[in-house]
Design an enzyme around this catalytic site. Structure first.
Site, short mmCIF file in Angstrom:
data_model
loop_
_atom_site.label_atom_id
_atom_site.label_comp_id
_atom_site.label_asym_id
_atom_site.label_seq_id
_atom_site.Cartn_x
_atom_site.Cartn_y
_atom_site.Cartn_z
N CYS A 206 35.90 -12.61 0.66
CA CYS A 206 34.88 -11.46 0.94
C CYS A 206 34.27 -11.74 2.37
O CYS A 206 33.88 -10.83 3.18
CB CYS A 206 34.00 -11.15 -0.31
N ARG B 247 40.18 -23.63 -5.14
CA ARG B 247 39.06 -23.53 -5.73
C ARG B 247 39.09 -24.79 -6.52
O ARG B 247 40.12 -25.26 -7.10
CB ARG B 247 38.71 -22.69 -6.48
N GLN C 276 44.68 -13.90 -4.78
CA GLN C 276 43.91 -12.84 -5.35
C GLN C 276 44.60 -11.40 -4.73
O GLN C 276 44.76 -11.43 -3.50
CB GLN C 276 42.53 -12.76 -4.79
N ASP D 256 43.20 -8.96 -3.53
CA ASP D 256 41.72 -8.86 -3.48
C ASP D 256 41.73 -7.41 -2.43
O ASP D 256 42.57 -7.14 -1.47
CB ASP D 256 41.48 -9.94 -2.61
N HIS E 24 38.12 -5.07 -0.64
CA HIS E 24 36.58 -4.82 -0.45
C HIS E 24 36.63 -3.59 0.05
O HIS E 24 37.10 -2.99 1.19
CB HIS E 24 35.86 -6.13 0.41
N LYS F 275 29.43 -6.67 -12.87
CA LYS F 275 30.77 -6.35 -12.66
C LYS F 275 31.58 -5.70 -13.78
O LYS F 275 30.89 -5.59 -14.88
CB LYS F 275 31.77 -7.67 -12.58
N HIS G 175 33.79 -5.10 -4.73
CA HIS G 175 34.94 -6.13 -4.84
C HIS G 175 35.72 -5.84 -5.84
O HIS G 175 35.42 -5.38 -6.83
CB HIS G 175 34.64 -7.67 -5.13
#
Length: 644
Positions: free
Chosen positions: A337, A366, A384, A386, A388, A472, A518
Site C-alpha cells: 500500500c 514479513r 498478495q 493486492d 488499492h 475490514k 485495500h
RNA sequence: GCCGUUGUAGCUCAGUGGUAGAGCACUUCCUUGGUAAGGAAGGGGUCACGAGUUCAACUCUCGUCAAUGGCUCCA
C-alpha cells in the site's frame, strides 16, 4: 401449574418445579433418551434443574450445536476426572468444548505425560462412563469455593474464582471429581459412548506467553461409535489432502533450508498453476477497471515511517538493509500500500480520475516467528493479489460492493460454495491499538456494514479484529471436507491517504482527501493455493491442471500416432503429455491417475486404424472410443463451463 | 519466541552400543504388453549438524538446526 412454551409455539401446562427431562419424557420416550440439555428462557440449563415459573423451552440433542457443546463440555470433566484419578495431585486450568471436541489445560506437576498414556486415560474414562456416575450441580458461595480449591492448592482455579463476581458460584461433581463450572452438563456420563484422545500440546495459562505453560490435551467424544469412526475417517482424509504432502507429490513447490525457512520455492507445475490463477484474476480485474502496476521489493525506511508501519512493526520486521556508501536504510517490502500511495501522488489527481484502481501481484516479506511457519499458509515471503482503490466518499460504497462481487465470482468459479463473512471492527475500549480519528473509524465501519447489507451477506461482527489502520471484511470458505479457511479480505482505510497527504481536486475546485480500499480476493497466492489443493485434494479443475490430457500409447508402435494426436490437441490450446515409456498400459494408467491428470487417452491398433481415441477420465473407468474432435470438444466445453 | 514430538537413500519407513536395510523412484538390459504396479541387474546414505561418554556412537547424554502438533503473534 406453570406454562411451558415450546419452539413450535405450543404451550403446555406442568406442575411447578418440573424438569426439562420430564417435559421431554412427556413428549416422547425417544426424545427423552436423546435429549442432552435444554434452553430455558434463552439460557442453557441442566436437564434436571427444576423450572419454577412460566418459561420457554427448547430441548437440545446432539443435532444442536449447543447440545454438542454440553456433551463435549461434560466430556472434558470426564477426562479431567479420569486424569485426576491416574495422576493424583495435579492441577487444572480450563477445559472448554471447541468446534469439534474439547480440551483441558492441566498442570501435570512432576508427572511426565505422552500420547502413549492416552490409552490408559481413555480406558479410565470408559470405566467412569460404565459406572453411570451422576453429575450434580452444587451451588456454593465464593468463600466456600475459594476454601475448597485452597485446600486442594489449585492456584489456577483460585485465580478463576477470584475473578468472579460475589454471589453464587456453581460446582459440578461427578464421583470424586469436583470442578468449578458454570455448566450446564449432562445428567450423567452414560451418553458418552466413544472416546478418543487426539493430541497433546503446550498452552500458556490464560493465553499469556509470560505465564506458566500447561499441558493441553485435545480429545473428542461421541454418542455413537459410528460417529467417532466417521470423524477419524475425516481426519485421515484431511491428512491425504494436506497441501504440504500433495505439494511434494505433485511437484508444485518445495522448501529449502539453504534458501531459508518459510520461503517457498515454486516448481514448474506449481508456478504454472499460480500463473493461471493470476491471469484469471487479472482478466476479471481488467473488466472491473483495474490497472496493473509494478513496484520494487524494497522501500526506504522513510516510506514506512510515513505509513505508520515502521512504528507499529519496525521492531518485528526483517532488519533493514542499508546502502554501503550513504547508509540509507531500506526495508524488505512488507506490504504494497505505501508504494501504491506514491503512485497515486506522482501527479495531481482530479475527481475525474477516480476511482483509481491499482492492482499488483506484489511479493512481500514479513518476519514470522519460527514456530508459526506452516506449509504455504504461513510463510515469510508471499505474493498478495493486492489492489488499492482510491475513491471519493460518494464512490466508496459502490466500490466496496464491486469488490464483494469479484470475490464472490472467484469463489463461484473455484467451487467454494460454502462461505461466511466476518466484519472486523475496532475494539472501542482499546483505541491505542489503532491509528486514525474516531470520526474516520466510524465512517469506515459504517461503509462496510452498509455494503454488506446491500449485497445481502450474512455477516458476523467481531469487535477488536480490525487492522490497526481500519476495519475490514473477511471471507472464510469451507472446503470440501468442512474445514474453514480465511481467504479474501477488503479493508477501508482513511488513514493512509491522510498520512501520505493524498488529494484530489473536486468538481468544486477544492482539494479533497480520497478514501482507500485495500483488497485481496485470494489473500495471498501461497495461502490460496494451499487451500485450493486441500479443497480439491489435488484434483484441480481442468482449466487449472498442469497437464490436461495424458496420451498413453499401448506400445512403442503407436507413439507416432500419439504424437499426431498430441499435435492436434495442442493446436487447440490443450495441454498434453505423452507417456512413451516402454511400460504396460496398466502401469501408465496408474501413474497418470496418481498424477491426477484429468483425462487419459489410450491409443493402440484399433484407434490408429479407425482414427479414434479411447478416453478415460481421472477416477473413472473406460469411457469408450470417440473421434478426436469429439474429445477435444468435451475438453473445451468443460473448460468453458468452469470459467463461465 | 515458548512447550511437546520427530529427524536413517529422492519418497514412505524398518533397524542395531561393534562403521546400515526394505518398498517405490532412478539407471541399464529384457519384454511390445488393451484400462490402477511385467521381469532382471545396478547405482545411491558422514544414519540432520556439533560436542561429550565409551576400546567402539547411527544407537547413550548435552547443545544447535529443521520439520511437526499446539500456544502467543499475524500490516
Amino acid at each position: 401449574m406453570i406454562h411451558i412454551t415450546l419452539p413450535d409455539g405450543s404451550i403446555k401446562s406442568y406442575e411447578q418445579n418440573i424438569t426439562s427431562y420430564e417435559v421431554a419424557l412427556s413428549i416422547s420416550e425417544g426424545l427423552a433418551r436423546n435429549v442432552l440439555a435444554a434452553i430455558v428462557n434463552d439460557e442453557v440449563w441442566d436437564l434436571h434443574r427444576p423450572i419454577q415459573s412460566n418459561a420457554t423451552l427448547r430441548l437440545l440433542t446432539w443435532d444442536d450445536e449447543q447440545g454438542k457443546d454440553v456433551f463435549w463440555h461434560t466430556s472434558a470433566h470426564l477426562m479431567a476426572s479420569a486424569i485426576e484419578m491416574l495422576y493424583p495431585g495435579i492441577k487444572f486450568g480450563i477445559g472448554p468444548s471447541i468446534e469439534v471436541g474439547f480440551y483441558y489445560d492441566i498442570d501435570f506437576m512432576d508427572y511426565t505425560i505422552s500420547s502413549d498414556d492416552f490409552k490408559k486415560i481413555e480406558d479410565k474414562m470408559a470405566e467412569l462412563v460404565a459406572n453411570k456416575e451422576k453429575i450434580n450441580r452444587i451451588e456454593v458461595t465464593k468463600e466456600e469455593a475459594l476454601k475448597y480449591f485452597k485446600k486442594k492448592n489449585d492456584e489456577y482455579k483460585i485465580e478463576l474464582i477470584e475473578g468472579l463476581e460475589e454471589g453464587t458460584i456453581t460446582f459440578y461433581k461427578s464421583g470424586e471429581f469436583v470442578d468449578l463450572c458454570r455448566g450446564p452438563h449432562l445428567p450423567d456420563m452414560s451418553p458418552i459412548k466413544a472416546i478418543k484422545l487426539l493430541s497433546l500440546a503446550g498452552a500458556y495459562w490464560r493465553g499469556d506467553e509470560k505465564r506458566k505453560q500447561l499441558t493441553r490435551i485435545y480429545a473428542v467424544t461421541f454418542p455413537k461409535k459410528k460417529l467417532l469412526d466417521e470423524y477419524l475417517l475425516l481426519l485421515e482424509e484431511a491428512k491425504k489432502r494436506d497441501h504440504r504432502k500433495l505439494g511434494k507429490e505433485l511437484e508444485l513447490f518445495t522448501f529449502s533450508q539453504t534458501v531459508g525457512v518459510g520461503l517457498p520455492i515454486w516448481l514448474p507445475k506449481g508456478a504454472a498453476l499460480r500463473e493461471r490463477l493470476e491471469n484469471f484474476l487479472k482478466k476479471v480485474q481488467k473488466e472491473y477497471g483495474y490497472q496493473q502496476v509494478i513496484c520494487p521489493h524494497i522501500g526506504n525506511v522513510e516510506l514506512y515511517k510515513i505509513s505508520g508501519h515502521y512504528q507499529k512493526y519496525g521492531q518485528d520486521s526483517f532488519r533493514p538493509i542499508s546502502t554501503p556508501q550513504e547508509g540509507e536504510e531500506f526495508f524488505l517490502k512488507p506490504m504494497n500500500c505505501p508504494h501504491h500511495c506514491e503512485i497515486y501522488s506522482c501527479k495531481p489527481r482530479s475527481y475525474k480520475d477516480l476511482p483509481l484502481r491499482l492492482a499488483e501481484f506484489g511479493t512481500v516479506y514479513r518476519y514470522e516467528q519460527s514456530g508459526e511457519l506452516h506449509g504455504l499458509t504461513r510463510v515469510r515471503g508471499f505474493t498478495q493479489d493486492d489492489a488499492h482503490i482510491f475513491c471519493t466518499p460518494d464512490q466508496l460504497e459502490d466500490e466496496f460492493c464491486k469488490v464483494i462481487d469479484i470475490i464472490l465470482y472467484i469463489f463461484k468459479t473455484l467451487d467454494f460454495k460454502d462461505y461466511t463473512v466476518q466484519i472486523s471492527l475496532r475494539d472501542p475500549d482499546n483505541k491505542e491499538k489503532y491509528i486514525g480519528s474516531d470520526e474516520n473509524w466510524k465512517k469506515a465501519e459504517k461503509a462496510i456494514i452498509d455494503a454488506v447489507q446491500k449485497r445481502n451477506l450474512n455477516a458476523v461482527i467481531e469487535i477488536g479484529e480490525a487492522a490497526f489502520y481500519g476495519p475490514k471484511l473477511d471471507f472464510m470458505v469451507r472446503d470440501a471436507i468442512g474445514r474453514k479457511w480465511q481467504l479474501g479480505t477488503i479493508q477501508v482505510d482513511y488513514n493512509l491517504p491522510e498520512r501520505f497527504d493524498l488529494e484530489y481536486i473536486g468538481s468544486d475546485n477544492q482539494k479533497h482527501r480520497p478514501i482507500m480500499i485495500h483488497r485481496a480476493p485470494f489473500g495471498s497466492m501461497e495461502r490460496f493455493i494451499a487451500v485450493l489443493i486441500e479443497h480439491t485434494g489435488g484434483n484441480f479443475p481442468l482449466w487449472l491442471a498442469f497437464e490436461q490430457v495424458a496420451i498413453l500409447p499401448i506400445s512403442d508402435k503407436y507413439i507416432e500416432y500419439a504424437q499426431q494426436i498430441a499435435q492436434q490437441l495442442e493446436n487447440q490450446g490443450i495441454r498434453v503429455t505423452i507417456d512413451d515409456r516402454s511400460e504396460k498400459t496398466g502401469k501408465k494408467i496408474r501413474d497418470a491417475e496418481m498424477q491426477k491428470i484429468p483425462y487419459m487417452i489410450i491409443v493402440g491398433e484399433k484407434e490408429m486404424e479407425n482414427n479414434t481415441v479411447a478416453v478415460r477420465k481421472h477416477g473413472m473407468q473406460d469411457m469408450g472410443s470417440m473421434q478426436l474432435d469429439a474429445f477435444a470438444q468435451i475438453i473445451n466445453n468443460e473448460i468453458k463451463n468452469q470459467l463461465s
